[in-house]
Design an enzyme around this catalytic site. Structure first.
Site, short mmCIF file in Angstrom:
data_model
loop_
_atom_site.label_atom_id
_atom_site.label_comp_id
_atom_site.label_asym_id
_atom_site.label_seq_id
_atom_site.Cartn_x
_atom_site.Cartn_y
_atom_site.Cartn_z
N GLY A 47 0.84 -1.20 0.00
CA GLY A 47 0.00 0.00 0.00
C GLY A 47 0.87 1.23 0.00
N ALA A 48 0.23 2.38 0.19
CA ALA A 48 0.96 3.65 0.19
C ALA A 48 2.01 3.66 1.30
CB ALA A 48 -0.02 4.79 0.37
N TYR A 49 1.71 2.94 2.39
CA TYR A 49 2.59 2.94 3.57
C TYR A 49 3.80 2.05 3.37
CZ TYR A 49 -0.26 -1.14 3.67
OH TYR A 49 -0.90 -2.27 3.27
N GLY A 50 3.75 1.07 2.46
CA GLY A 50 4.84 0.11 2.34
C GLY A 50 4.32 -1.28 2.05
N ASP A 164 -12.91 5.69 7.96
CA ASP A 164 -12.41 5.22 6.66
C ASP A 164 -12.83 3.78 6.40
OD1 ASP A 164 -11.09 5.48 4.22
OD2 ASP A 164 -9.12 4.96 5.04
#
EC number: 2.7.11.24
Length: 371
Positions: A47-50, A164
């Site tokens: 994901g965007a985080y890793g 979310d």
């Protein structure tokens, strides 16, 4: 439930720091974890985080998911999100909320740049299931929805809004057990910075968020649940807006134009004017638009997808709805013992402050002192 089978990679580790840690190269990403986490190490998500990898805890023989957040303290907003997720999940204890099992501390405190969070391992998520060719019966939909609401009741009882909820944040295993994850955007009350803090998926966003309301309630999560229920049934997103304006247009096309009495939550004259100047759309019952869907499921969805948040069904009443009568058991739907304390959010924390707080959270999992 079945998930797509991924080809297994053979990923070998290199022992570091006198064998206390092992470093793996996972598709070009370096993963350095304590030696108790043993192969097979496999990537299970990105994901965007890793990246997320699965591994086995050699002490408990339990399979786990390890999320690496690289350069976790480079950006203060991202770092706060990580801290919030850790603190919230450590506070909560519920079958339908993902559990943090460990936070892997680095070998050297001075080189604490990446955060490795260890979670219980799940097989897939609701987004993957909806997109798959897997048949979904009414029983599946009921069971997924029941577990989502059961978990959400606990979250709301802790005075927390998730903010979310979407299919990819609902994890599943082969037994169809569902767990809510990703609490990085959660809050106890509304905060104006939410609108700019992250570009979160707008498809599941309640009208009050689309219209920039700075005061909102637990009803925002109920709206998201209504969107998820309809997506489960229809196997496609209910309101796949390209932008905010189209998102609102799709909502009004289904619900009909709101009456003046539905707009009390709008404090802004501009927002009220904007809604009133949109083309008028008559209201039609969901049963006309979705004639092949279970009437009880539609009735519950209609009570969730209400323009005015004050008129939306609550999580307790949703659990008590006839659609879930075969599953609802009030004594099996626990609440949180104590409200979550967001006081750490109020301080103007620097990146180093957040690093210290996350280090302290990691100590709770392994109090053995390291330098």
């Amino acid at each position: 439930m079945e998930n797509e089978t991924n080809e297994k990679l053979e990923i070998k580790g290199i022992p570091t720091h006198e064998g206390k840690y092992v470093e793996y190269n996972v598709l070009g990403n370096f993963f350095e974890v304590t030696s108790k986490y043993i192969p097979p190490i496999q990537p299970v998500g990105r994901g965007a985080y890793g990246m997320v990898c699965c591994a086995t805890n050699s002490e408990t023989k339990e399979e786990v998911a390890i999320k690496k957040i690289g350069n976790a303290f480079e950006n203060r907003i991202d770092a706060k999100r990580t801290l919030r997720e850790i603190k919230l999940l450590s506070h909560m204890d519920h079958e339908n909320i993902i559990k943090i099992k460990d936070i892997v501390r680095p070998p050297d405190r001075e080189e604490f740049n990446d955060v490795y969070i260890v979670y219980e391992l799940m097989d897939t998520d609701l987004h993957q299931i909806i997109r798959s060719s897997q048949a979904l019966t009414d029983d599946h939909c009921q069971y997924f929805l029941y577990q989502l609401l059961r978990g959400l009741k606990y979250v709301h009882s802790a005075n927390v809004l998730h903010r979310d909820l979407k299919p990819s944040n609902l994890l599943l295993n082969a037994n169809c057990d569902l767990k809510i994850c990703d609490f990085g955007l959660a809050r106890t009350t509304s905060e104006a910075d939410f609108m700019t803090e992250y570009v979160v998926t707008r498809w599941y966003r309640a009208p009050e968020l689309l219209l920039n309301c700075t005061e909102y309630t637990a009803a925002i999560d109920i709206w998201s649940v209504g969107c998820i229920l309809m997506e489960l049934i229809k196997r496609e997103p209910l309101f796949p807006g390209r932008d905010y304006a189209q998102q609102l247009g799709l909502i009004i096309a289904l619900l009909g134009s709101p009456e003046d009495s539905d707009l009390g939550f709008l404090r802004s004259d501009n927002a009220r004017k904007y809604v009133k100047h949109l083309p008028r759309v008559p209201r039609h019952p969901f049963s006309q638009k979705f004639p092949d869907v279970s009437p009880l499921a539609l009735d519950l969805a209609e009570r969730m997808l209400v323009f005015d948040p004050a008129k939306r069904i609550t999580v307790e009443d949703a659990l008590n709805h006839p659609f879930l009568i075969s599953l609802h058991e009030i004594n099996e739907e626990p609440v949180c013992d104590s409200p979550f304390n967001f006081d750490f959010e109020q301080a103007s924390l620097s990146e180093d402050d957040i690093k210290e707080l996350i280090w302290n959270e990691a100590l709770k999992f392994d109090p053995n002192t390291m330098k």
